[in-house]
Design a protein around this motif. Structure first.
Motif, mmCIF file in Angstrom:
data_model
loop_
_atom_site.group_PDB
_atom_site.id
_atom_site.type_symbol
_atom_site.label_atom_id
_atom_site.label_comp_id
_atom_site.label_asym_id
_atom_site.label_seq_id
_atom_site.Cartn_x
_atom_site.Cartn_y
_atom_site.Cartn_z
ATOM 1 N N GLY A 111 -7.847 -7.130 -13.974
ATOM 2 C CA GLY A 111 -6.859 -6.060 -14.039
ATOM 3 C C GLY A 111 -7.225 -5.047 -15.117
ATOM 4 N N PRO A 112 -6.372 -4.054 -15.317
ATOM 5 C CA PRO A 112 -5.066 -3.902 -14.679
ATOM 6 C C PRO A 112 -5.150 -3.221 -13.313
ATOM 7 C CG PRO A 112 -5.410 -2.132 -16.247
ATOM 8 C CD PRO A 112 -6.607 -3.030 -16.357
ATOM 9 N N TRP A 113 -4.278 -3.636 -12.400
ATOM 10 C CA TRP A 113 -4.079 -2.863 -11.182
ATOM 11 C C TRP A 113 -3.163 -1.698 -11.577
ATOM 12 C CZ3 TRP A 113 -3.204 -6.661 -6.466
ATOM 13 C CH2 TRP A 113 -4.412 -7.323 -6.199
ATOM 14 N N THR A 114 -3.685 -0.485 -11.498
ATOM 15 C CA THR A 114 -2.981 0.679 -12.053
ATOM 16 C C THR A 114 -2.297 1.561 -11.025
ATOM 17 O OG1 THR A 114 -4.988 2.019 -11.978
ATOM 18 C CG2 THR A 114 -4.587 0.772 -14.007
ATOM 19 N N GLY A 115 -2.685 1.477 -9.766
ATOM 20 C CA GLY A 115 -2.081 2.366 -8.776
ATOM 21 C C GLY A 115 -2.327 1.871 -7.370
ATOM 22 N N VAL A 116 -1.474 2.302 -6.440
ATOM 23 C CA VAL A 116 -1.580 1.868 -5.052
ATOM 24 C C VAL A 116 -1.088 2.976 -4.134
ATOM 25 C CG1 VAL A 116 0.712 0.770 -5.122
ATOM 26 C CG2 VAL A 116 -0.964 0.057 -3.388
ATOM 27 N N VAL A 117 -1.717 3.085 -2.965
ATOM 28 C CA VAL A 117 -1.252 3.996 -1.928
ATOM 29 C C VAL A 117 -1.437 3.299 -0.580
ATOM 30 C CG1 VAL A 117 -3.506 5.145 -1.644
ATOM 31 C CG2 VAL A 117 -1.393 6.357 -1.014
ATOM 32 N N PHE A 118 -0.488 3.524 0.340
ATOM 33 C CA PHE A 118 -0.589 2.997 1.699
ATOM 34 C C PHE A 118 -1.033 4.135 2.611
ATOM 35 C CE2 PHE A 118 1.043 2.063 5.933
ATOM 36 C CZ PHE A 118 0.651 0.734 6.111
ATOM 37 N N HIS A 119 -2.052 3.870 3.407
ATOM 38 C CA HIS A 119 -2.555 4.920 4.298
ATOM 39 C C HIS A 119 -3.167 4.289 5.542
ATOM 40 C CE1 HIS A 119 -4.270 8.787 5.499
ATOM 41 N NE2 HIS A 119 -5.398 8.132 5.771
#
Length: 490
Positions: A111-119
């Motif tokens: 980590g860190p997992w800092t961001g996410v987007v669904f597409h």
């Protein structure tokens, strides 16, 4: 009043204020005692008339982002790592209709997992890469992980951020710098990474020529000695540089916005010269904007008084790091000189170009991070940016006389005017733990629902700051802001 008298009065006030600043201790938002559990009370948060806020999920551990699938269902990201060198498991969580959480996928120790987007049926996650280097991951709704790109230079102070999908169908992401201001020093050992990655340093995106400035510091890699080491810019700790020395650029690089095809491939440089481009968002007209966390008063080359920035990204442009704050050079005058220290010296023999003017300048140490644009008339302020401010991490980043940030602000990108939108009630703003109330702690991201009618706020949770950050597990909250259906909104 004559010009001479006015100048004299200004000088006297400046001297008095500087003296007060020097004598007073720091009073940052994290410099407080915290007694669990975290309290949540919507009546402790002030909003403009006609809006309401409600908690959707509580008890999260280090949440950093939220996204929505094709049906509008929210998914929240837990980082798995936090400053303070606290490691947990990064997770993507589905928020069920009644507020329960279902685990979509659990990540490893990178980590860190800092961001996410669904597409287009998949999730794309920015894996910060504190141990193994940054990655962009593609995750199916069933939890299968695929790597879109890896080996990003993300082992230092700042990480791989984003991502967002552009109008061109490419995946855009930010990559932060390894250091505060271009020089590896003792502060990077305090962050934890220097002892793990003694050869790591910033990598420019294009060839640069150095001015030959070197900096002497203690040696945290040999704590039992009084040995001093000399370190130059864009070089490993303990490696001096020479005037005229060329540091070759490459992509991927630090302090940059890059893009990559959704199916993976070689990254392309979009723009560079950022310090920590954390938040990325496209405006309703398709223009990319970035929030950029600015310099701290720490390390071998401390920089004073630089507010975070909102940039309108121009392809191929250089945005000034580590030589400028906005369009202002650090080495001119004493504007950026820390009290009791010297003006930051120039690191580059030649600047790649002149940086553009920023769209807006946020408060110093506000940590202005994830943001989104309003697109729905029902919510209001169409075309304006709603920015989450994580808040100061004083005293480690530098002294503050009162808490800075800890709220959601609204930015008119046409004028640069910044206004509070969601802020804790009280005579002085600060996190709820500092105010001893049930309001916001550390907003880290703001994202509108697909319809644009609701703004979701990701609240990282409590982080006390002593000689190092002390993040508190299970104190994160996902909030939802919408128009109040009551009389005030009619």
């Amino acid at each position: 009043m004559t010009v001479g008298m006015r100048d004299l009065l200004f000088l006297v006030c400046a001297v008095v204020l500087a003296g007060c600043y020097s004598m007073r201790g720091s009073e940052g938002g994290g410099q407080t005692a915290y007694v669990p559990p975290r309290q949540v009370n919507v009546s402790d948060i002030a909003l403009p008339a006609g809006y309401r806020i409600e908690p959707v999920v509580t008890g999260l551990t280090f949440p950093t982002a939220v996204t929505f699938d094709e049906s509008g269902r929210p998914f929240v990201l837990e980082a798995g790592y936090s400053y303070g060198e606290l490691w947990t498991a990064p997770r993507l969580l589905r928020v069920e209709p009644e507020g329960q959480l279902s685990v979509v996928v659990t990540g490893g120790a990178n980590g860190p997992w800092t961001g996410v987007v669904f597409h287009d049926g998949n999730f794309y996650i920015a894996e910060g890469g504190e141990l193994e280097g940054g990655r962009i991951l593609r995750i199916t709704p069933g939890g299968k992980i695929q790597v879109v790109i890896e080996n990003l230079p993300s082992l230092g102070d700042h990480h791989t951020n984003g991502p967002v999908v552009g109008p061109d169908g490419w995946l855009y992401f930010g990559q932060g710098t390894a250091t505060n201001s271009g020089v590896v020093g003792e502060d990077n050992a305090a962050f934890g990474w220097l002892k793990r990655q003694a050869k790591f340093h910033d990598t420019p995106c294009r060839d640069i020529q150095l001015a030959g400035e070197n900096f002497m510091s203690g040696n945290p890699l040999a704590p039992d000695t009084t040995e001093k080491v000399t370190t130059g810019a864009f070089s490993a700790f303990g490696t001096p540089t020479a005037k005229g020395q060329v540091i070759h650029g490459t992509v991927p690089c630090n302090g940059a916005v890059m893009r990559v095809p959704l199916l993976g491939g070689k990254p392309e440089l979009v723009a560079w010269g950022f310090r920590n481009p954390f938040g990325l968002a496209f405006s309703p007209n398709g223009q990319l904007y970035v929030t950029d966390n600015s310099y701290d008063v720490r390390g071998s080359r401390p920089v004073f008084g630089t507010g975070d920035l909102l940039w309108r990204v121009q392809a191929g442009a250089w945005y000034g790091w580590p030589e400028f704050h906005g369009s202002l050079p650090l080495d001119k005058g004493n504007r950026f000189m820390p009290p009791g220290k010297t003006t930051p010296t120039r690191l580059l023999a030649e600047h790649p170009s002149t940086p553009p003017e920023p769209v807006a300048v946020f408060d110093v140490h506000s940590s202005s991070n994830g943001f989104d644009f309003s697109t729905h008339k029902g919510f209001g302020h169409v075309g304006q940016a709603f920015v989450a401010q994580f808040g100061d991490m004083a005293p480690g980043v530098g002294k503050v006389l009162a808490p800075v940030g800890f709220k959601i602000v609204r930015v008119d990108t046409a004028t640069g005017v910044i206004e509070d939108f969601a802020v804790n009630k009280g005579k002085i703003n600060g996190p709820a733990s500092w105010l001893h109330t049930g309001g916001l702690e550390r907003p880290v991201s703001a994202r509108f629902s697909p319809s644009g009618e609701t703004l979701y706020v990701v609240d990282f949770g409590v982080m006390v700051v002593t000689d190092k950050p002390l993040p508190q597990k299970q104190t994160g909250v996902l909030w939802r802001i919408s128009k109040d259906p009551g009389p005030a909104s009619r």
